[in-house]
Design a protein around this motif. Structure first.
Motif, short mmCIF file in Angstrom:
data_model
loop_
_atom_site.label_atom_id
_atom_site.label_comp_id
_atom_site.label_asym_id
_atom_site.label_seq_id
_atom_site.Cartn_x
_atom_site.Cartn_y
_atom_site.Cartn_z
N LEU A 38 2.09 0.25 -11.02
CA LEU A 38 0.96 0.47 -10.11
C LEU A 38 -0.09 -0.62 -10.31
CD1 LEU A 38 -0.31 2.27 -7.95
CD2 LEU A 38 -1.33 3.65 -9.78
N ASN A 82 -1.25 -3.43 -7.49
CA ASN A 82 -2.65 -3.66 -7.11
C ASN A 82 -3.07 -5.11 -7.30
OD1 ASN A 82 -3.16 -1.03 -6.23
ND2 ASN A 82 -3.59 -0.30 -8.30
N ALA A 138 1.80 5.87 -7.38
CA ALA A 138 0.64 6.53 -7.98
C ALA A 138 0.92 8.00 -8.30
CB ALA A 138 -0.57 6.42 -7.04
N ARG A 139 1.79 8.61 -7.47
CA ARG A 139 2.07 10.05 -7.67
C ARG A 139 2.68 10.35 -9.04
NH1 ARG A 139 3.06 9.96 -1.96
NH2 ARG A 139 5.32 9.69 -2.15
N GLU A 171 0.84 -1.21 0.00
CA GLU A 171 0.00 0.00 0.00
C GLU A 171 0.87 1.26 0.00
OE1 GLU A 171 -2.50 -0.73 3.38
OE2 GLU A 171 -4.11 -1.62 2.15
N ARG A 172 1.95 1.20 0.81
CA ARG A 172 2.86 2.37 0.85
C ARG A 172 3.56 2.56 -0.48
NH1 ARG A 172 4.27 0.81 6.31
NH2 ARG A 172 6.27 -0.03 5.67
N ARG A 173 3.99 1.45 -1.08
CA ARG A 173 4.68 1.51 -2.38
C ARG A 173 3.71 2.02 -3.46
NH1 ARG A 173 9.83 -0.77 -4.12
NH2 ARG A 173 9.90 -0.39 -6.35
N ALA A 174 2.47 1.54 -3.41
CA ALA A 174 1.47 1.95 -4.43
C ALA A 174 1.18 3.45 -4.32
CB ALA A 174 0.19 1.14 -4.25
N ALA A 175 1.07 3.96 -3.09
CA ALA A 175 0.78 5.39 -2.88
C ALA A 175 1.92 6.24 -3.49
CB ALA A 175 0.63 5.68 -1.40
N LYS A 176 3.14 5.78 -3.29
CA LYS A 176 4.31 6.48 -3.81
C LYS A 176 4.34 6.42 -5.35
CE LYS A 176 9.29 6.34 -3.01
NZ LYS A 176 10.35 5.48 -2.49
#
Length: 372
Positions: free
Chosen positions: A166, A170, A153-154, A146-151
């Motif tokens: 991304l 997921n 996604a930017r 989740e942390r990696r995906a948030a990063k």
């Protein structure tokens, strides 16, 4: 004390009262006292043990070696892994961080009944215990993703590669949310295959199950123990290894001298100790082999990946050996033993002169020629 070169790092996990700490203490004590190896306790949860290898002693005698250096394994006792660890229960996250550093996980599973040793869940059920630990590892991995995906996604809107990653993150997260392990996730292409190890997921690490049984189940390797069979079935479906062990017996073995140890194992109808079983399973699961170097100064075992070519194997000793590699003089350990001396093996044409494409085999005794 001289520097210890670690060849493999194994994390031991298990629920409370399954025999994990007994096993850890026995393995590290037994391994510490064999082969005159400098034992170091980095902290109470870490122990370094020598990999038992009879070939080293034989070569040591043949070459009148001053120093024998076996391969070494670092065991990390991952304490505090209980239901809710990923949410900080027990000693939680601190230990989940510890376990990220290991090459493989040794999961101790209780496969014996004993009314005097209470199970945390009140009954013996190895598959439930495996699931409890696996879920904690899964929850911890989901958080990482989740942390990696948030990063990711930017930057994904303006970058095709990031957008693809991304999507991959997921899909992987959904897989874990279904209670499945990352080690069984199938990547779709080389790019995904390259990304996966960079996340260092706990559920992506190889697992060796230590089925902890009572003494009576050791002789037939747990065949008549239904709990062990359940663990073997689970391991077969999840590309894992299993070895049967009695932590109590290992504790007794750890107190014995080398010759007493041998007699004790024979009395139990066993050929090898739990430490030896575990090391075999680890090498097999991680695809590792050992080649040997021998001489008057030092005789030593070097751990490498199966399929390693001669220059890279030489690089394990020193980067200069790889950089200036000329050739390798190779003799099979058994051939050398049969001939009784290196010169005799050479006369019989059993010493091969190998170039940079030679794939090193387990038990090769090698002398590297290099020039820098």
């Amino acid at each position: 004390m001289r520097e210890v070169k670690i060849d493999m790092k194994l994390g031991i996990v298990g629920l409370p009262n399954v025999g994990k700490s007994t096993l850890f203490n026995s393995l590290t004590k037994a391994g510490a006292e064999s082969a005159n190896y400098p034992f170091c306790t980095i902290d109470p949860n870490v122990g370094v043990v020598a990999v038992p290898d009879k070939r080293l002693d034989v070569l040591g005698e043949m070459y009148h070696t001053r120093r024998i250096v076996p391969a070494a394994i670092e065991f990390v006792d991952i304490a505090g892994l209980v239901k809710g660890a990923s949410k900080g229960e027990g000693l939680g996250n601190q230990f989940l961080a510890n376990i990220r550093e290991v090459d493989a996980i040794v999961h101790v599973v209780r496969c014996f009944e004993d009314g005097n040793i209470v199970h945390v869940d009140g009954s013996i059920d190895p598959l439930r215990d495996i699931e409890t630990i696996n879920l904690e590892l899964i929850f911890s991995d989901i958080e990482i993703l989740e942390r990696r995906a948030a990063k990711t996604a930017r930057g994904a809107r303006n970058d095709k590669t990031l957008a693809k990653e991304l999507n991959f993150l997921n899909r992987l997260k959904e897989w874990l949310e279904e209670g499945k392990m990352a080690i069984n996730f199938e990547t779709e292409d080389e790019e995904e295959e390259a990304w996966l190890p960079t996340y260092n997921l706990l559920t992506g690490k190889p697992v060796i199950f230590a089925a902890n049984v009572q003494e009576g189940d050791l002789a037939d390797d747990g065949i008549s123990n239904s709990y062990v069979q359940q663990v073997r079935g689970f391991a077969a479906e999840n590309r894992s290894e299993v070895f049967v062990i009695c932590a109590q017996i290992e504790q007794e073995i750890a107190e014995l001298e080398e010759d007493e140890k041998k007699m004790f194992l024979e009395d139990l109808g066993l050929e090898e100790s739990g430490l030896e079983k575990l090391i075999k399973a680890s090498y097999s699961l991680l695809g590792l082999i050992s080649y040997l170097t021998a001489g008057e100064t030092e005789t030593r075992a070097w751990t490498i990946q199966k399929g390693t070519k001669a220059p890279q194997a030489a690089g394990k000793i020193h980067s200069d050996f790889e950089r200036g590699f000329i050739r390798a003089e190779v003799v099979n350990y058994q051939d050398l033993l049969d001939c009784g001396a290196y010169s005799a093996a050479k006369e019989k044409g059993l010493v091969g002169l190998e170039g940079k494409d030679y794939v090193v085999k387990d038990g090769d005794v090698i002398l590297f020629r290099f020039n820098v």
